[in-house]
Structure formats: structure tokens, C-alpha cells
Design a protein around this motif. Sequence first.
Motif, PDB file in Angstrom:
ATOM      1  N   PHE B 122      40.584   9.144  19.698  1.00 24.84           N
ATOM      2  CA  PHE B 122      40.665   7.784  19.157  1.00 24.84           C
ATOM      3  C   PHE B 122      39.298   7.345  18.640  1.00 24.84           C
ATOM      4  CE2 PHE B 122      39.699   3.315  20.069  1.00 24.84           C
ATOM      5  CZ  PHE B 122      40.504   2.723  19.106  1.00 24.84           C
ATOM      6  N   LEU B 123      38.265   7.616  19.439  1.00 24.90           N
ATOM      7  CA  LEU B 123      36.916   7.184  19.037  1.00 24.90           C
ATOM      8  C   LEU B 123      36.466   7.864  17.749  1.00 24.90           C
ATOM      9  CD1 LEU B 123      35.122   6.982  22.505  1.00 24.90           C
ATOM     10  CD2 LEU B 123      35.846   5.083  21.040  1.00 24.90           C
ATOM     11  N   LYS B 124      36.763   9.158  17.628  1.00 26.80           N
ATOM     12  CA  LYS B 124      36.396   9.868  16.391  1.00 26.80           C
ATOM     13  C   LYS B 124      37.146   9.282  15.207  1.00 26.80           C
ATOM     14  CE  LYS B 124      35.422  14.306  18.547  1.00 26.80           C
ATOM     15  NZ  LYS B 124      36.013  15.583  18.942  1.00 26.80           N
ATOM     16  N   ASP B 125      38.453   9.027  15.422  1.00 26.40           N
ATOM     17  CA  ASP B 125      39.292   8.477  14.358  1.00 26.40           C
ATOM     18  C   ASP B 125      38.759   7.110  13.921  1.00 26.40           C
ATOM     19  OD1 ASP B 125      41.258   7.526  12.705  1.00 26.40           O
ATOM     20  OD2 ASP B 125      42.913   7.814  14.086  1.00 26.40           O
ATOM     21  N   VAL B 126      38.522   6.242  14.897  1.00 27.52           N
ATOM     22  CA  VAL B 126      38.118   4.876  14.576  1.00 27.52           C
ATOM     23  C   VAL B 126      36.714   4.850  13.965  1.00 27.52           C
ATOM     24  CG1 VAL B 126      37.021   3.951  16.674  1.00 27.52           C
ATOM     25  CG2 VAL B 126      38.626   2.554  15.433  1.00 27.52           C
ATOM     26  N   PHE B 127      35.847   5.734  14.430  1.00 29.45           N
ATOM     27  CA  PHE B 127      34.483   5.790  13.905  1.00 29.45           C
ATOM     28  C   PHE B 127      34.507   6.184  12.421  1.00 29.45           C
ATOM     29  CE2 PHE B 127      30.442   8.186  13.289  1.00 29.45           C
ATOM     30  CZ  PHE B 127      29.570   7.134  13.486  1.00 29.45           C
ATOM     31  N   ALA B 128      35.255   7.253  12.121  1.00 33.79           N
ATOM     32  CA  ALA B 128      35.331   7.716  10.728  1.00 33.79           C
ATOM     33  C   ALA B 128      36.043   6.674   9.857  1.00 33.79           C
ATOM     34  CB  ALA B 128      36.066   9.047  10.663  1.00 33.79           C
ATOM     35  N   SER B 129      37.077   6.029  10.411  1.00 36.24           N
ATOM     36  CA  SER B 129      37.810   5.011   9.648  1.00 36.24           C
ATOM     37  C   SER B 129      36.915   3.808   9.340  1.00 36.24           C
ATOM     38  CB  SER B 129      39.032   4.523  10.439  1.00 36.24           C
ATOM     39  OG  SER B 129      39.898   5.588  10.673  1.00 36.24           O
ATOM     40  N   LEU B 130      36.096   3.424  10.319  1.00 34.32           N
ATOM     41  CA  LEU B 130      35.191   2.283  10.111  1.00 34.32           C
ATOM     42  C   LEU B 130      34.167   2.587   9.024  1.00 34.32           C
ATOM     43  CD1 LEU B 130      34.534   1.076  13.775  1.00 34.32           C
ATOM     44  CD2 LEU B 130      35.615  -0.235  11.950  1.00 34.32           C
ATOM     45  N   ILE B 131      33.639   3.796   9.056  1.00 36.83           N
ATOM     46  CA  ILE B 131      32.644   4.177   8.035  1.00 36.83           C
ATOM     47  C   ILE B 131      33.305   4.174   6.657  1.00 36.83           C
ATOM     48  CG2 ILE B 131      31.227   6.089   7.157  1.00 36.83           C
ATOM     49  CD1 ILE B 131      30.537   6.734  10.052  1.00 36.83           C
ATOM     50  N   PHE B 132      34.484   4.818   6.577  1.00 33.55           N
ATOM     51  CA  PHE B 132      35.169   4.869   5.283  1.00 33.55           C
ATOM     52  C   PHE B 132      35.517   3.449   4.816  1.00 33.55           C
ATOM     53  CE2 PHE B 132      38.896   4.999   2.568  1.00 33.55           C
ATOM     54  CZ  PHE B 132      38.480   5.904   1.608  1.00 33.55           C
ATOM     55  N   GLY B 133      36.023   2.629   5.756  1.00 35.50           N
ATOM     56  CA  GLY B 133      36.405   1.254   5.420  1.00 35.50           C
ATOM     57  C   GLY B 133      35.219   0.449   4.910  1.00 35.50           C
ATOM     58  N   ALA B 134      34.083   0.617   5.577  1.00 29.59           N
ATOM     59  CA  ALA B 134      32.879  -0.138   5.171  1.00 29.59           C
ATOM     60  C   ALA B 134      32.430   0.273   3.773  1.00 29.59           C
ATOM     61  CB  ALA B 134      31.764   0.104   6.186  1.00 29.59           C
ATOM     62  N   ILE B 135      32.431   1.585   3.509  1.00 36.48           N
ATOM     63  CA  ILE B 135      32.010   2.070   2.185  1.00 36.48           C
ATOM     64  C   ILE B 135      33.013   1.610   1.115  1.00 36.48           C
ATOM     65  CG2 ILE B 135      31.617   4.148   0.782  1.00 36.48           C
ATOM     66  CD1 ILE B 135      30.643   5.517   3.401  1.00 36.48           C
ATOM     67  N   ALA B 136      34.292   1.746   1.404  1.00 36.56           N
ATOM     68  CA  ALA B 136      35.327   1.344   0.436  1.00 36.56           C
ATOM     69  C   ALA B 136      35.222  -0.157   0.139  1.00 36.56           C
ATOM     70  CB  ALA B 136      36.711   1.676   0.986  1.00 36.56           C
ATOM     71  N   PHE B 137      34.984  -0.955   1.177  1.00 39.48           N
ATOM     72  CA  PHE B 137      34.864  -2.410   1.000  1.00 39.48           C
ATOM     73  C   PHE B 137      33.685  -2.740   0.092  1.00 39.48           C
ATOM     74  CE2 PHE B 137      33.552  -6.687   2.221  1.00 39.48           C
ATOM     75  CZ  PHE B 137      34.759  -7.368   2.194  1.00 39.48           C
ATOM     76  N   LYS B 138      32.581  -2.052   0.336  1.00 42.09           N
ATOM     77  CA  LYS B 138      31.367  -2.274  -0.448  1.00 42.09           C
ATOM     78  C   LYS B 138      31.611  -1.906  -1.914  1.00 42.09           C
ATOM     79  CE  LYS B 138      26.766  -2.785  -0.619  1.00 42.09           C
ATOM     80  NZ  LYS B 138      26.147  -4.069  -0.392  1.00 42.09           N
ATOM     81  N   ILE B 139      32.252  -0.764  -2.129  1.00 41.19           N
ATOM     82  CA  ILE B 139      32.479  -0.294  -3.505  1.00 41.19           C
ATOM     83  C   ILE B 139      33.449  -1.226  -4.249  1.00 41.19           C
ATOM     84  CG2 ILE B 139      33.478   1.575  -4.900  1.00 41.19           C
ATOM     85  CD1 ILE B 139      32.435   3.541  -2.785  1.00 41.19           C
ATOM     86  N   ILE B 140      34.547  -1.602  -3.591  1.00 39.14           N
ATOM     87  CA  ILE B 140      35.546  -2.446  -4.274  1.00 39.14           C
ATOM     88  C   ILE B 140      34.967  -3.823  -4.604  1.00 39.14           C
ATOM     89  CG2 ILE B 140      37.775  -3.655  -4.002  1.00 39.14           C
ATOM     90  CD1 ILE B 140      38.783  -1.309  -2.409  1.00 39.14           C
ATOM     91  N   ASN B 141      34.171  -4.349  -3.691  1.00 36.15           N
ATOM     92  CA  ASN B 141      33.668  -5.717  -3.873  1.00 36.15           C
ATOM     93  C   ASN B 141      32.275  -5.786  -4.499  1.00 36.15           C
ATOM     94  OD1 ASN B 141      35.821  -7.461  -2.551  1.00 36.15           O
ATOM     95  ND2 ASN B 141      35.460  -5.870  -1.019  1.00 36.15           N
ATOM     96  N   LYS B 142      31.841  -4.686  -5.084  1.00 31.60           N
ATOM     97  CA  LYS B 142      30.516  -4.633  -5.701  1.00 31.60           C
ATOM     98  C   LYS B 142      30.447  -5.608  -6.881  1.00 31.60           C
ATOM     99  CE  LYS B 142      27.258  -1.024  -6.999  1.00 31.60           C
ATOM    100  NZ  LYS B 142      27.152   0.397  -7.335  1.00 31.60           N
TER     101      LYS B 142
END
Lengths: 223, 142
Positions: B122-142
Motif C-alpha cells: 500500500f505504501l509503495k502504491d500510495v507513494f508512487a501515486s502521490l508523486i505521479f499525481g503531484a507532477i500531473a497536477f503541476k503539468i495540467i495547471n501550468k
Amino acid sequence: MKKIYNLILLVLILILVGFIFFSPSYGWKLRSYFAPDFYGGVDNNDLVLENAILKAELAKLEAVKTEIPENRAGYFRAMVFSRYPMNFKNEILVDIGKNSGVVDGRGVLYGGVLIGKIFKVFDEAASVQTVFDNRFQTSVKVGPFGAEALFKGGVLPKVILIPKKAVVKSGDAIYSVSPDYPYGLAIGEINDIEFSGDQLFKEATVKFPYDPNVIETILISKK
Amino acid sequence: MRRKFAVALLLLLLATGLQFQTGRITGLWINFVFSFAIVAALSLDFFEFLFLLTLSIFILNWQPILGMEITLVAILPLVVFFLKKFLPWHGWLNNLLLVFICELFLYLVIAPAYFFGNAGFFLKDVFASLIFGAIAFKIINK
């Protein structure tokens, strides 16, 4: 302009919803482009698989010695359509189902090794619960002396409840003795052995002769 | 087609590729697509978001019927979309919190036994998801 844009999106959404409910196989085909088989298929595993099957065969014959009815002809061949895309379960979907005579609970083999059981049957497809699913368990025997034990599925499957005095060593074959599947199907090999938490039994991790992520064709037991 | 939507569509394809490739190579399935759906809920207009969410479900659905987990993957981002105007924090913080909460909710509802028995996964999943989510959020809202 905004209205037309939204209308186009709405139409596309409705088309996708139609595909989801009436032709989900297009989604499975689309998925296959995202995860092509780059391992080179099953051929790379053939020798390892054959070795595991022969070990189980040998262990089975040594343990039982009486003649065992051998029937490997009664299987359906099926192709893997798609895989469960999350961590919670370990299931695969195959391309034959109720209409081909597939029945719930039947054993599923890959290269002669038991990899799971039929879990849910649809008209033209069936879901296989693999040995890597937390909910999978089956009775097994281990090694040439046929020590009885329980195979417990999961991310790291284990063989548990091995009698404390049983002679079991690393590399011993694990084979199914459940009445649900044909007798003596190989599952894997004993890896590391240790005592259970309560010190009453032994338990062991399992080494598998195949990579579950490259399975493309399987056999389903007919009875 | 708006730039934001086009970028989001590309990110969905990337998330899909990442999810299936990591799952196939490592055996660990990281919910990149689900994480993307949360980001899309926070960043896009309703119809754009709904289209990408439906496309996500179309790709993720692996059997002839919609299972409980796929249904939740569809519903949770919708809930996020309607709740977002009530969230008090900055967008990026909302994003991180909601990806974490939705992942946790998904694990606890679908497979509590798996969650408690395999916390590391779970921790690996959530960690990778958070990183991807943060990057995706930054890119979409640039």
C-alpha cells in the motif's frame, strides 16, 4: 462554441459508456497496446516448467506408488484476455466461458503447472483466481515422502501446516492433492523452510517455475 | 480542444502505460490511472473530466461486468469533483490529500485484509501515486 464542445464530449462519453457495458473487449484490446509481451513468450520458461512438472511427477509416484489414474486430455485451452489491474486480487480473464462448458472451481494449468482455479464464469469469458491471490488455498503434498500441508496463496505464497517431523527440504516439489483438481498437479518448489510462529508446524516459501506476468495461454480442467 | 484537456489526455495515456507496465514487470500494480482521475477532477471542466474518467474506466475495466473496485474508481473522482469547491486549502495540497485519502479508502473498502497484511505494498502504491499525481497536477495547471 462551448456548447458544441461539450456536446461533442457528451456524445463521446455516451459512446464510451456503450463500449464499457456492451463491448468491453475493445477496452481489453486497447490495454494490450499498453502492456505488450516483451519477455519473448512462454518458450523461455519451457525448461524450467518441464523440470518442475517432472519433479512433482517423481515425488507423486514415490509418495503414492499405487497406480494413479492419469488424465491430461480433459482440458480446455484458453487465451488470456486481460489481467486484474490493481493489487487487491490476482485474477486473469480468459476467452472461454459458460458457452464452452467451463464450470466454476475447475483447476487452471499453465504448461502443466497448477496456477489457479476458475472463480467466476461469464457466457464468453471466465475469471481465474491465481495462486498469487490472497484468497486461494488448496491442500498439497510436499516432496518424495508426501508430507501433507496447505498451500496458501498471496503476494508471497506459502506452504503452511507442514508437520513438524516431516522430512522436507528446499527444492522439494509441491503438488496438489485437493479433490477439486486432477490429482498430483505440480504447483512449485519449496524455497525457504522455517517453523511457524507457534512452533507446532513448519512452513515454507514457494519457488515458481514460471513468471505469472507472461502467461498468455492456459488449460482449464474439464472435470 | 483546450490545451489543458489535451495535456490531460496525454497524461492519462502515460498513466495507463505506467500502470500496466509496472504491474507486468514488477507484479506491483500502482493506481496511476486512479491518481490521474483525482487530478482531472480537481483541474478540468465537468465534461472534460467526465470524458477522461469514462475513458479511464473503459481502459481499466478488465471483465464483462463492472466490479466493485472499478465502480469505486469511477465514483470517488466524481465525489471529489463535486466537493472541490468546498475544500479550503491550495489546489496542490487538496490534490495530495485527496489522492492519499481516496487510495486509502479504496484499499480499506475493497480489501481490508490485503491492506493490513501487505502495508508495504500500500505504501509503495500510495507513494508512487502521490508523486505521479503531484507532477500531473503541476503539468495540467501550468
